[in-house]
Design a protein around this motif. Structure first.
Motif, PDB file in Angstrom:
ATOM      1  N   TYR A   7       6.062   0.021   0.158  1.00  0.00           N
ATOM      2  CA  TYR A   7       5.456   0.731  -0.971  1.00  0.00           C
ATOM      3  C   TYR A   7       4.612   1.932  -0.532  1.00  0.00           C
ATOM      4  O   TYR A   7       4.250   2.764  -1.352  1.00  0.00           O
ATOM      5  CB  TYR A   7       4.519  -0.210  -1.756  1.00  0.00           C
ATOM      6  N   PHE A   8       4.250   1.996   0.733  1.00  0.00           N
ATOM      7  CA  PHE A   8       3.261   2.976   1.180  1.00  0.00           C
ATOM      8  C   PHE A   8       3.624   4.431   0.904  1.00  0.00           C
ATOM      9  O   PHE A   8       2.769   5.184   0.436  1.00  0.00           O
ATOM     10  CB  PHE A   8       2.907   2.768   2.654  1.00  0.00           C
ATOM     11  N   PRO A   9       4.843   4.880   1.173  1.00  0.00           N
ATOM     12  CA  PRO A   9       5.144   6.300   0.882  1.00  0.00           C
ATOM     13  C   PRO A   9       4.940   6.647  -0.597  1.00  0.00           C
ATOM     14  O   PRO A   9       4.369   7.693  -0.914  1.00  0.00           O
ATOM     15  CB  PRO A   9       6.611   6.452   1.293  1.00  0.00           C
ATOM     16  N   SER A  10       5.368   5.770  -1.498  1.00  0.00           N
ATOM     17  CA  SER A  10       5.206   6.082  -2.925  1.00  0.00           C
ATOM     18  C   SER A  10       3.749   5.980  -3.356  1.00  0.00           C
ATOM     19  O   SER A  10       3.313   6.716  -4.243  1.00  0.00           O
ATOM     20  CB  SER A  10       6.095   5.180  -3.792  1.00  0.00           C
ATOM     21  N   ILE A  11       2.963   5.093  -2.736  1.00  0.00           N
ATOM     22  CA  ILE A  11       1.535   4.999  -3.052  1.00  0.00           C
ATOM     23  C   ILE A  11       0.838   6.298  -2.672  1.00  0.00           C
ATOM     24  O   ILE A  11       0.070   6.859  -3.450  1.00  0.00           O
ATOM     25  CB  ILE A  11       0.887   3.800  -2.316  1.00  0.00           C
ATOM     26  N   GLU A  12       1.108   6.779  -1.474  1.00  0.00           N
ATOM     27  CA  GLU A  12       0.475   8.027  -1.020  1.00  0.00           C
ATOM     28  C   GLU A  12       0.876   9.196  -1.907  1.00  0.00           C
ATOM     29  O   GLU A  12       0.034  10.022  -2.277  1.00  0.00           O
ATOM     30  CB  GLU A  12       0.836   8.298   0.438  1.00  0.00           C
ATOM     31  N   GLU A  13       2.148   9.253  -2.271  1.00  0.00           N
ATOM     32  CA  GLU A  13       2.636  10.358  -3.093  1.00  0.00           C
ATOM     33  C   GLU A  13       2.058  10.298  -4.511  1.00  0.00           C
ATOM     34  O   GLU A  13       1.602  11.305  -5.046  1.00  0.00           O
ATOM     35  CB  GLU A  13       4.163  10.312  -3.160  1.00  0.00           C
ATOM     36  N   LYS A  14       2.037   9.117  -5.095  1.00  0.00           N
ATOM     37  CA  LYS A  14       1.617   8.982  -6.492  1.00  0.00           C
ATOM     38  C   LYS A  14       0.115   9.145  -6.682  1.00  0.00           C
ATOM     39  O   LYS A  14      -0.335   9.742  -7.660  1.00  0.00           O
ATOM     40  CB  LYS A  14       2.054   7.627  -7.034  1.00  0.00           C
ATOM     41  N   TYR A  15      -0.691   8.615  -5.736  1.00  0.00           N
ATOM     42  CA  TYR A  15      -2.133   8.584  -5.945  1.00  0.00           C
ATOM     43  C   TYR A  15      -2.904   9.581  -5.080  1.00  0.00           C
ATOM     44  O   TYR A  15      -4.109   9.719  -5.237  1.00  0.00           O
ATOM     45  CB  TYR A  15      -2.665   7.164  -5.737  1.00  0.00           C
ATOM     46  N   GLY A  16      -2.234  10.245  -4.151  1.00  0.00           N
ATOM     47  CA  GLY A  16      -2.857  11.331  -3.405  1.00  0.00           C
ATOM     48  C   GLY A  16      -3.860  10.921  -2.333  1.00  0.00           C
ATOM     49  O   GLY A  16      -4.660  11.745  -1.899  1.00  0.00           O
ATOM     50  N   ARG A  17      -3.826   9.672  -1.939  1.00  0.00           N
ATOM     51  CA  ARG A  17      -4.692   9.205  -0.849  1.00  0.00           C
ATOM     52  C   ARG A  17      -3.831   8.531   0.208  1.00  0.00           C
ATOM     53  O   ARG A  17      -2.821   7.898  -0.114  1.00  0.00           O
ATOM     54  CB  ARG A  17      -5.703   8.168  -1.349  1.00  0.00           C
ATOM     55  N   SER A  18      -4.279   8.631   1.446  1.00  0.00           N
ATOM     56  CA  SER A  18      -3.545   7.974   2.525  1.00  0.00           C
ATOM     57  C   SER A  18      -3.778   6.470   2.473  1.00  0.00           C
ATOM     58  O   SER A  18      -4.745   5.998   1.852  1.00  0.00           O
ATOM     59  CB  SER A  18      -3.996   8.515   3.883  1.00  0.00           C
ATOM     60  N   ILE A  19      -2.915   5.733   3.121  1.00  0.00           N
ATOM     61  CA  ILE A  19      -3.066   4.276   3.177  1.00  0.00           C
ATOM     62  C   ILE A  19      -4.377   3.910   3.859  1.00  0.00           C
ATOM     63  O   ILE A  19      -5.078   2.995   3.417  1.00  0.00           O
ATOM     64  CB  ILE A  19      -1.856   3.637   3.903  1.00  0.00           C
ATOM     65  N   SER A  20      -4.755   4.655   4.885  1.00  0.00           N
ATOM     66  CA  SER A  20      -6.021   4.349   5.565  1.00  0.00           C
ATOM     67  C   SER A  20      -7.212   4.550   4.631  1.00  0.00           C
ATOM     68  O   SER A  20      -8.195   3.804   4.692  1.00  0.00           O
ATOM     69  CB  SER A  20      -6.178   5.158   6.849  1.00  0.00           C
ATOM     70  N   GLU A  21      -7.129   5.550   3.742  1.00  0.00           N
ATOM     71  CA  GLU A  21      -8.208   5.741   2.760  1.00  0.00           C
ATOM     72  C   GLU A  21      -8.290   4.558   1.802  1.00  0.00           C
ATOM     73  O   GLU A  21      -9.379   4.075   1.485  1.00  0.00           O
ATOM     74  CB  GLU A  21      -7.983   7.026   1.951  1.00  0.00           C
ATOM     75  N   TRP A  22      -7.132   4.076   1.330  1.00  0.00           N
ATOM     76  CA  TRP A  22      -7.118   2.914   0.447  1.00  0.00           C
ATOM     77  C   TRP A  22      -7.668   1.687   1.167  1.00  0.00           C
ATOM     78  O   TRP A  22      -8.439   0.918   0.601  1.00  0.00           O
ATOM     79  CB  TRP A  22      -5.705   2.638  -0.074  1.00  0.00           C
TER      80      TRP A  22
END
Length: 66
Positions: A7-22
């Motif tokens: 899910y990570f690529p779509s999370i970063e694209e949709k919400y504009g934050r990196s996985i490390s930020e989340w």
């Protein structure tokens, strides 16, 4: 990729934050239980259930592994 990380690529694209930020947000929360964190991400940050669940599952698994 399999599991939550898929899910990570779509999370970063949709919400504009990196996985490390989340992950930093999740780890800085006072909440510790999986579903509490999922609900928090959904209500406070507007994530969908699948995305929130994937982030929490991956972060808690990393933390448990040390």
């Amino acid at each position: 990729m399999k599991g939550p990380a898929s899910y990570f690529p779509s999370i970063e694209e949709k919400y504009g934050r990196s996985i490390s930020e989340w992950q930093t947000l999740i780890r800085s929360s006072e909440l510790t239980k999986h579903m509490e964190l999922v609900s928090w991400l959904k209500s406070e940050h507007g994530l969908g259930h699948g995305h929130a669940n994937a982030l929490v599952a991956h972060t808690l698994k990393e933390d448990a592994a040390g």
